[in-house]
Scaffold this motif. Structure first.
Motif, mmCIF file in Angstrom:
data_model
loop_
_atom_site.group_PDB
_atom_site.id
_atom_site.type_symbol
_atom_site.label_atom_id
_atom_site.label_comp_id
_atom_site.label_asym_id
_atom_site.label_seq_id
_atom_site.Cartn_x
_atom_site.Cartn_y
_atom_site.Cartn_z
ATOM 1 N N ILE A 11 0.922 -0.971 0.152
ATOM 2 C CA ILE A 11 0.424 -0.012 -0.012
ATOM 3 C C ILE A 11 0.672 0.648 0.091
ATOM 4 C CG2 ILE A 11 -1.345 1.007 1.091
ATOM 5 C CD1 ILE A 11 -2.469 -1.400 2.219
ATOM 6 N N PRO A 12 0.800 2.171 -0.276
ATOM 7 C CA PRO A 12 1.463 3.533 -0.906
ATOM 8 C C PRO A 12 1.160 4.234 0.059
ATOM 9 C CG PRO A 12 0.323 3.228 -2.892
ATOM 10 C CD PRO A 12 0.191 2.152 -2.157
ATOM 11 N N LEU A 13 2.558 4.904 0.200
ATOM 12 C CA LEU A 13 2.281 5.837 1.756
ATOM 13 C C LEU A 13 1.036 6.802 1.534
ATOM 14 C CD1 LEU A 13 3.454 6.761 4.680
ATOM 15 C CD2 LEU A 13 4.896 8.213 2.752
ATOM 16 N N TYR A 76 -4.718 -4.076 -7.690
ATOM 17 C CA TYR A 76 -4.052 -4.382 -9.002
ATOM 18 C C TYR A 76 -3.640 -2.330 -8.905
ATOM 19 C CZ TYR A 76 -5.942 -1.719 -13.257
ATOM 20 O OH TYR A 76 -6.054 -0.721 -14.497
ATOM 21 N N ILE A 77 -4.533 -1.696 -8.152
ATOM 22 C CA ILE A 77 -4.709 -0.709 -8.490
ATOM 23 C C ILE A 77 -3.115 0.212 -7.457
ATOM 24 C CG2 ILE A 77 -6.741 0.199 -8.765
ATOM 25 C CD1 ILE A 77 -6.373 0.960 -5.647
ATOM 26 N N PHE A 78 -2.620 -1.308 -6.893
ATOM 27 C CA PHE A 78 -1.122 -0.301 -6.194
ATOM 28 C C PHE A 78 -0.174 -0.871 -6.845
ATOM 29 C CE2 PHE A 78 -3.794 -0.407 -1.639
ATOM 30 C CZ PHE A 78 -4.526 0.208 -2.543
ATOM 31 N N ILE A 87 -2.104 3.900 -8.867
ATOM 32 C CA ILE A 87 -3.393 4.480 -9.381
ATOM 33 C C ILE A 87 -3.757 5.576 -8.137
ATOM 34 C CG2 ILE A 87 -6.084 4.401 -10.625
ATOM 35 C CD1 ILE A 87 -4.488 2.135 -12.123
ATOM 36 N N PRO A 88 -4.384 6.348 -8.402
ATOM 37 C CA PRO A 88 -5.142 6.797 -7.101
ATOM 38 C C PRO A 88 -5.900 5.894 -6.607
ATOM 39 C CG PRO A 88 -3.969 8.033 -8.187
ATOM 40 C CD PRO A 88 -4.344 7.061 -8.775
ATOM 41 N N MET A 89 -6.921 5.553 -5.056
ATOM 42 C CA MET A 89 -8.022 5.547 -4.694
ATOM 43 C C MET A 89 -8.986 6.791 -5.250
ATOM 44 S SD MET A 89 -8.954 1.964 -3.973
ATOM 45 C CE MET A 89 -11.045 2.048 -2.670
ATOM 46 N N THR A 90 -10.306 5.389 -5.774
ATOM 47 C CA THR A 90 -11.147 6.653 -5.737
ATOM 48 C C THR A 90 -12.524 6.179 -4.342
ATOM 49 O OG1 THR A 90 -12.035 5.958 -7.708
ATOM 50 C CG2 THR A 90 -10.973 7.420 -8.183
ATOM 51 N N SER A 112 -16.587 -3.593 -8.187
ATOM 52 C CA SER A 112 -16.185 -2.306 -9.237
ATOM 53 C C SER A 112 -14.827 -1.448 -9.022
ATOM 54 C CB SER A 112 -16.913 -2.070 -10.428
ATOM 55 O OG SER A 112 -17.614 -3.087 -10.776
ATOM 56 N N PHE A 113 -13.614 -1.107 -9.055
ATOM 57 C CA PHE A 113 -13.517 0.233 -8.602
ATOM 58 C C PHE A 113 -13.677 0.947 -10.232
ATOM 59 C CE2 PHE A 113 -9.648 -1.201 -4.863
ATOM 60 C CZ PHE A 113 -10.768 -2.116 -4.646
ATOM 61 N N ILE A 114 -14.361 2.017 -9.538
ATOM 62 C CA ILE A 114 -13.449 3.306 -10.460
ATOM 63 C C ILE A 114 -12.592 4.051 -10.512
ATOM 64 C CG2 ILE A 114 -15.170 5.132 -11.229
ATOM 65 C CD1 ILE A 114 -17.798 4.964 -9.221
ATOM 66 N N LEU A 115 -11.608 4.098 -11.830
ATOM 67 C CA LEU A 115 -10.736 4.929 -11.992
ATOM 68 C C LEU A 115 -10.970 5.835 -11.555
ATOM 69 C CD1 LEU A 115 -9.140 2.466 -14.393
ATOM 70 C CD2 LEU A 115 -9.220 2.131 -11.844
ATOM 71 N N PRO A 116 -9.859 6.910 -11.642
ATOM 72 C CA PRO A 116 -9.575 8.247 -11.493
ATOM 73 C C PRO A 116 -9.912 9.079 -12.812
ATOM 74 C CG PRO A 116 -8.113 7.388 -10.577
ATOM 75 C CD PRO A 116 -8.440 5.999 -11.554
#
Length: 206
Positions: A11-13, A76-78, A87-90, A112-116
């Protein structure tokens, strides 16, 4: 949106920092943009702008499926993608139960994750895990109902029922999808501050 995460997920800082205000229901993440066309108490008809979503389908009981699907999409987004991009979380995170042709629920779920907004299928990183697929949604109408507190199957059923009754009295809104849960907060958020919604895509008969 703060969540319990799998120990294998890096997980990004920036996401860890975002989790701190999340204890109090303060959302620093980008939220899927929409315009409110109608408001009736806790129910709204919204017009959502085009979206790119990362989706995964899992099988199992609600809580276990929710955790499995979230960890796959969070990976996936991390950075678990072909270019190792983060990819930033939304918000919100959407989840629905699959309906077979006989119109009965199964133990299969789609999260589903909605991407930026700046991501399209053509620009979003390709998932490493083939179970994750990318989808583009055009402008669409959604009927939603909001409610606070801890989200569980009983509350989902209760508020889905309220939204169903509201739509039944307004036949000019035609359901176009399954009902979805839309969650904005993780399990560490104080229950009083949690925000939950039920969504269903609709078509308006003019």
């Amino acid at each position: 949106m703060s969540h319990n995460s799998n120990s294998d997920i890096d997980i990004p800082l920036s996401e860890k920092v975002k989790a701190l205000p999340g204890f109090f229901g303060i959302h620093l993440e980008e939220q899927a943009p929409y315009d409110i066309l109608k408001s009736d108490g806790g129910i709204e008809i919204r017009c959502y702008r085009p979206q790119t979503q990362a989706r995964v389908s899992v099988h199992g009981e609600y809580k276990e499926a929710q955790k499995e699907a979230f960890n796959l999409l969070a990976g996936y987004i991390f950075g678990d993608n072909q270019i190792k991009d983060k990819i930033p979380m939304t918000t919100p995170v959407l989840m629905e139960q699959k309906i077979e042709h006989r119109k009965e629920p199964t133990k299969d779920w789609i999260m589903s994750f909605i991407l930026p907004q700046n991501y399209l299928i053509s620009t979003a990183p390709t998932p490493t895990d083939k179970r994750i697929t990318l989808h583009e949604l055009p402008v669409h109408l959604v009927a939603s109902i909001s409610y606070p507190g801890i989200n569980n199957e009983e509350k989902v059923e209760e508020y889905t029922g309220i939204l169903k009754k509201w739509l039944k009295k307004r036949p000019w809104y035609i359901p176009m999808s399954a009902f979805q849960t839309a969650q904005f907060d993780g399990p560490l958020t104080i229950p009083f501050f949690r925000k939950n919604e039920i969504h269903i895509e609709v078509k308006h008969l003019h």
